[in-house]
Design an enzyme around this catalytic site. Structure first.
Site, PDB file in Angstrom:
ATOM      1  N   TYR A  59      28.388  19.493  24.018  1.00  0.00           N
ATOM      2  CA  TYR A  59      29.541  20.364  24.271  1.00  0.00           C
ATOM      3  C   TYR A  59      29.488  20.964  25.680  1.00  0.00           C
ATOM      4  O   TYR A  59      30.525  21.150  26.318  1.00  0.00           O
ATOM      5  CB  TYR A  59      29.612  21.475  23.218  1.00  0.00           C
ATOM      6  CG  TYR A  59      29.723  20.949  21.805  1.00  0.00           C
ATOM      7  CD1 TYR A  59      30.618  19.936  21.502  1.00  0.00           C
ATOM      8  CD2 TYR A  59      28.937  21.462  20.773  1.00  0.00           C
ATOM      9  CE1 TYR A  59      30.712  19.428  20.215  1.00  0.00           C
ATOM     10  CE2 TYR A  59      29.026  20.971  19.483  1.00  0.00           C
ATOM     11  CZ  TYR A  59      29.918  19.955  19.209  1.00  0.00           C
ATOM     12  OH  TYR A  59      30.021  19.457  17.936  1.00  0.00           O
ATOM     13  N   GLU A 107      31.786  26.081  16.398  1.00  0.00           N
ATOM     14  CA  GLU A 107      30.532  26.703  15.984  1.00  0.00           C
ATOM     15  C   GLU A 107      29.475  25.606  15.891  1.00  0.00           C
ATOM     16  O   GLU A 107      29.784  24.496  15.460  1.00  0.00           O
ATOM     17  CB  GLU A 107      30.625  27.342  14.590  1.00  0.00           C
ATOM     18  CG  GLU A 107      31.570  28.517  14.490  1.00  0.00           C
ATOM     19  CD  GLU A 107      32.893  28.134  13.860  1.00  0.00           C
ATOM     20  OE1 GLU A 107      32.995  27.012  13.302  1.00  0.00           O
ATOM     21  OE2 GLU A 107      33.838  28.936  13.932  1.00  0.00           O
TER      22      GLU A 107
HETATM   23  C1  LIG Z   1      25.154  15.586  18.210  1.00  0.00           C
HETATM   24  C2  LIG Z   1      25.630  14.146  18.008  1.00  0.00           C
HETATM   25  C3  LIG Z   1      27.073  14.162  17.495  1.00  0.00           C
HETATM   26  C4  LIG Z   1      25.558  13.413  19.376  1.00  0.00           C
HETATM   27  O1  LIG Z   1      26.050  12.100  19.191  1.00  0.00           O
HETATM   28  P1  LIG Z   1      25.683  10.910  20.213  1.00  0.00           P
HETATM   29  O2  LIG Z   1      26.699   9.831  20.033  1.00  0.00           O
HETATM   30  O3  LIG Z   1      24.264  10.532  20.082  1.00  0.00           O
HETATM   31  O4  LIG Z   1      25.894  11.634  21.616  1.00  0.00           O
HETATM   32  P2  LIG Z   1      26.269  10.898  22.979  1.00  0.00           P
HETATM   33  O5  LIG Z   1      25.488   9.634  23.125  1.00  0.00           O
HETATM   34  O6  LIG Z   1      27.738  10.808  23.090  1.00  0.00           O
HETATM   35  O7  LIG Z   1      25.683  11.944  24.027  1.00  0.00           O
HETATM   36  C5  LIG Z   1      26.534  12.864  24.675  1.00  0.00           C
HETATM   37  C6  LIG Z   1      25.725  13.975  25.276  1.00  0.00           C
HETATM   38  O8  LIG Z   1      25.125  14.753  24.244  1.00  0.00           O
HETATM   39  C7  LIG Z   1      23.848  15.224  24.642  1.00  0.00           C
HETATM   40  N1  LIG Z   1      22.858  14.687  23.716  1.00  0.00           N
HETATM   41  C8  LIG Z   1      23.047  13.746  22.769  1.00  0.00           C
HETATM   42  N2  LIG Z   1      21.899  13.540  22.087  1.00  0.00           N
HETATM   43  C9  LIG Z   1      20.984  14.371  22.634  1.00  0.00           C
HETATM   44  C10 LIG Z   1      19.614  14.654  22.349  1.00  0.00           C
HETATM   45  N3  LIG Z   1      18.964  14.024  21.363  1.00  0.00           N
HETATM   46  N4  LIG Z   1      18.979  15.606  23.084  1.00  0.00           N
HETATM   47  C11 LIG Z   1      19.630  16.268  24.062  1.00  0.00           C
HETATM   48  N5  LIG Z   1      20.940  16.047  24.380  1.00  0.00           N
HETATM   49  C12 LIG Z   1      21.590  15.111  23.668  1.00  0.00           C
HETATM   50  C13 LIG Z   1      23.639  14.740  26.057  1.00  0.00           C
HETATM   51  O9  LIG Z   1      24.119  15.766  26.888  1.00  0.00           O
HETATM   52  C14 LIG Z   1      24.558  13.539  26.133  1.00  0.00           C
HETATM   53  O10 LIG Z   1      25.059  13.297  27.409  1.00  0.00           O
HETATM   54  P3  LIG Z   1      24.222  12.436  28.489  1.00  0.00           P
HETATM   55  O11 LIG Z   1      23.876  11.163  27.802  1.00  0.00           O
HETATM   56  O12 LIG Z   1      25.194  12.261  29.605  1.00  0.00           O
HETATM   57  O13 LIG Z   1      23.046  13.254  28.831  1.00  0.00           O
HETATM   58  C15 LIG Z   1      24.717  13.346  17.018  1.00  0.00           C
HETATM   59  O14 LIG Z   1      23.365  13.561  17.393  1.00  0.00           O
HETATM   60  C16 LIG Z   1      24.901  13.747  15.561  1.00  0.00           C
HETATM   61  O15 LIG Z   1      25.711  13.170  14.833  1.00  0.00           O
HETATM   62  N6  LIG Z   1      24.130  14.759  15.125  1.00  0.00           N
HETATM   63  C17 LIG Z   1      24.185  15.255  13.769  1.00  0.00           C
HETATM   64  C18 LIG Z   1      25.502  15.917  13.476  1.00  0.00           C
HETATM   65  C19 LIG Z   1      25.765  17.083  14.393  1.00  0.00           C
HETATM   66  O16 LIG Z   1      24.867  17.797  14.804  1.00  0.00           O
HETATM   67  N7  LIG Z   1      27.058  17.293  14.687  1.00  0.00           N
HETATM   68  C20 LIG Z   1      27.507  18.403  15.504  1.00  0.00           C
HETATM   69  C21 LIG Z   1      27.672  19.569  14.609  1.00  0.00           C
HETATM   70  S1  LIG Z   1      28.369  20.927  15.481  1.00  0.00           S
END
Ligand SMILES: CC(C)(COP(=O)(O)OP(=O)(O)OC[C@H]1O[C@@H](n2cnc3c(N)ncnc32)[C@H](O)[C@@H]1OP(=O)(O)O)[C@@H](O)C(=O)NCCC(=O)NCCS
Length: 170
Positions: free
Chosen positions: A122, A110
């Site tokens: 995802y 979710e």
């Molecule tokens: C969502 C979250 C886990 C992503 O972590 P991250 O380490 O920055 O993500 P990654 O660098 O591994 O990026 C993986 C993919 O996510 C997507 N992504 C990550 N940040 C993004 C942004 N700001 N906008 C759009 N897409 C994004 C992209 O598709 C990216 O792939 P790409 O680089 O090949 O385009 C992080 O922003 C976070 O901790 N957010 C708050 C907590 C949260 O929302 N958790 C999920 C709850 S369901």
């Protein structure tokens, strides 16, 4: 994206790591899960949580429940200053690889309808939105339910290999 001289490790989370995990949970989800909720999950044999450390410092974690042939991703968090470096991708990659090894055929999660970064993350792994759970978060915000089928197929193995190749580039 690992710079020269940086070391990245992924390990299984245990209760001993909670003093490092809880400040990140509070910072990212304000307040997020309680320590008791984490402790409870870490004692649940169906749950599996991973920590990602950069140069020994815990900067991200993610977890799932494995129930029969389904993986349910429950939590992913990356410290804000370490985002955009593929750390969440590495954690989800590892979780889904473990789920495959353990015989899971599908996965779901979710996510807040407003959480575009997480949804994009995802989608990279083939999760697709299938339903909305109304007012799932704090009785206010809707949750999108995202599903992934065919986790056990050779084709999905190739998807994971392609993602893994991205990690080798840097
Ligand atoms: C969502 C979250 C886990 C992503 O972590 P991250 O380490 O920055 O993500 P990654 O660098 O591994 O990026 C993986 C993919 O996510 C997507 N992504 C990550 N940040 C993004 C942004 N700001 N906008 C759009 N897409 C994004 C992209 O598709 C990216 O792939 P790409 O680089 O090949 O385009 C992080 O922003 C976070 O901790 N957010 C708050 C907590 C949260 O929302 N958790 C999920 C709850 S369901």
């Amino acid at each position: 994206m690992i710079e020269d001289g940086e070391t990245l490790t992924i390990e299984r989370m245990t209760e001993a790591h909670l003093p490092e995990v809880m400040p990140i949970e509070r910072e990212v989800f304000a307040p997020g899960w309680s320590e008791a909720a984490f402790r409870n999950d870490l004692r649940n044999p169906s749950a599996l949580y991973l920590n990602l450390r950069l140069n020994g410092k815990l900067v991200a974690y993610a977890g799932m429940w494995l129930v029969i042939d389904e993986a349910h991703i429950t939590n992913v968090a990356v410290k804000p200053e370490y985002r955009g470096r593929n750390f969440a991708k590495r954690l989800i990659h590892r979780l889904l690889s473990i789920a495959r090894e353990r015989g899971c055929v599908k996965a779901f999660l979710e996510v807040r309808v407003s959480n575009t970064p997480a949804q994009k993350l995802y989608e990279k792994f083939g999760f697709r939105p299938v339903a909305v759970r109304a007012k799932y978060y704090d009785n206010v915000e809707d949750a999108l339910i995202m599903w992934l089928e065919g986790l056990d197929t050779p084709e999905y193995g190739e998807v994971l290999q392609a993602i893994e190749r991205e990690f080798r580039k840097g």
